[in-house]
Design an enzyme around this catalytic site. Structure first.
Site, mmCIF file in Angstrom:
data_model
loop_
_atom_site.group_PDB
_atom_site.id
_atom_site.type_symbol
_atom_site.label_atom_id
_atom_site.label_comp_id
_atom_site.label_asym_id
_atom_site.label_seq_id
_atom_site.Cartn_x
_atom_site.Cartn_y
_atom_site.Cartn_z
ATOM 1 N N HIS A 78 0.839 -1.200 0.000
ATOM 2 C CA HIS A 78 0.000 0.000 0.000
ATOM 3 C C HIS A 78 0.873 1.249 0.000
ATOM 4 O O HIS A 78 1.817 1.360 0.790
ATOM 5 C CB HIS A 78 -0.924 0.026 1.213
ATOM 6 C CG HIS A 78 -1.855 1.206 1.206
ATOM 7 N ND1 HIS A 78 -2.906 1.305 0.320
ATOM 8 C CD2 HIS A 78 -1.874 2.353 1.935
ATOM 9 C CE1 HIS A 78 -3.536 2.456 0.512
ATOM 10 N NE2 HIS A 78 -2.919 3.113 1.481
ATOM 11 N N SER A 79 0.551 2.189 -0.902
ATOM 12 C CA SER A 79 1.253 3.463 -1.006
ATOM 13 C C SER A 79 2.750 3.217 -1.272
ATOM 14 O O SER A 79 3.097 2.602 -2.277
ATOM 15 C CB SER A 79 1.012 4.305 0.253
ATOM 16 O OG SER A 79 1.353 5.651 0.054
ATOM 17 N N MET A 80 3.645 3.663 -0.407
ATOM 18 C CA MET A 80 5.061 3.357 -0.606
ATOM 19 C C MET A 80 5.280 1.858 -0.749
ATOM 20 O O MET A 80 6.136 1.402 -1.527
ATOM 21 C CB MET A 80 5.897 3.902 0.553
ATOM 22 C CG MET A 80 7.405 3.656 0.396
ATOM 23 S SD MET A 80 8.413 4.258 1.781
ATOM 24 C CE MET A 80 8.207 2.881 2.935
#
Length: 237
Positions: A78-80
């Site tokens: 998720h995200s990074m």
């Protein structure tokens, strides 16, 4: 418990920890071996040296995962963590031409080739906290506790530096199929930026849009768990 037939590797967002994926681990551990990556500088790794570079992160994680490739693998970032999942998978594929993940879930992140001029890591502590509140990904109890926040800030800032200074190699792609999960109101990822993941795999790429912002998955756990469970079973996500 039946023997696991696949392994799920979860990679959290910037400033996040392995415990973020506890609900996913709890739900899917009966059918898969779930590994949640703990980045240095937080929780049980609070004393470990920080990493502030995506390539260094990906090299370290790929090296740690090599002994765990005895089962088919699904990545969820998720995200990074989505960028790290991509870069780790790319490294593992380069090291072993036979390796390909069952699926790579890229959640809440624009494609590696899509950049924005972001500098959260250069802000003062209050500026970093404002960004965290905007994205609503951090427990409000932590944001309200200055002592805990002060201890966590170096790791949070290091993660933001890593992802904000990241640049993918031109034409970087994996063989693993990619499923992109994105919120329809995410201030950090537009639909066009999510669609751009298609150019980063030679396999299939599916885009799933959910209602919500950057942390849409908190309110969409049922459908997302089902998609991951299907991937773990070898079904199309």
């Amino acid at each position: 418990m039946p023997e696991s037939r696949a392994r799920l590797v979860c990679l959290p967002h910037a400033g996040g920890s392995a415990s973020f994926f506890f609900p996913m681990s709890q739900t899917l551990s009966s059918s898969a071996d779930v590994l949640c990556v703990q980045y240095p500088g937080r929780q049980d790794r609070r004393q470990d040296p920080l990493i502030e570079n995506i390539d260094e992160y990906a090299d370290a994680i790929a090296a740690e995962l090599k002994p765990w490739l005895d089962l088919p693998v699904v990545f969820f970032g998720h995200s990074m963590g989505a960028v790290l999942a991509f870069e780790v998978a790319r490294r593992l594929e380069e090291a072993d031409p036979e390796f390909s993940a069952l699926a790579l879930f890229a959640s809440g992140r624009r494609a590696p080739s899509r950049y924005r001029d972001e500098n959260v890591h250069r802000r003062d502590d209050d500026g970093v906290v404002r960004e965290m509140k905007l994205l609503s990904g951090t427990d409000s109890r932590v944001l309200g506790n200055e002592e805990i926040l002060r201890m966590a800030m170096p790791a949070i800032r290091g993660d933001y530096k890593a992802i904000e200074t990241y640049r993918s190699l031109p034409g970087a792609a994996v063989r693993s199929p990619i499923t992109v999960l994105t919120g329809d109101n995410d201030p950090r990822t537009s639909l066009e930026e999510a669609e751009a993941w298609r150019s980063h795999t030679t396999g299939a790429c599916h885009i799933r849009v959910f209602p919500g912002g950057h942390f849409f998955l908190a309110g969409q756990q049922g459908p997302i768990m089902s998609l991951v469970a299907e991937a773990l079973s070898g079904s199309r996500p």
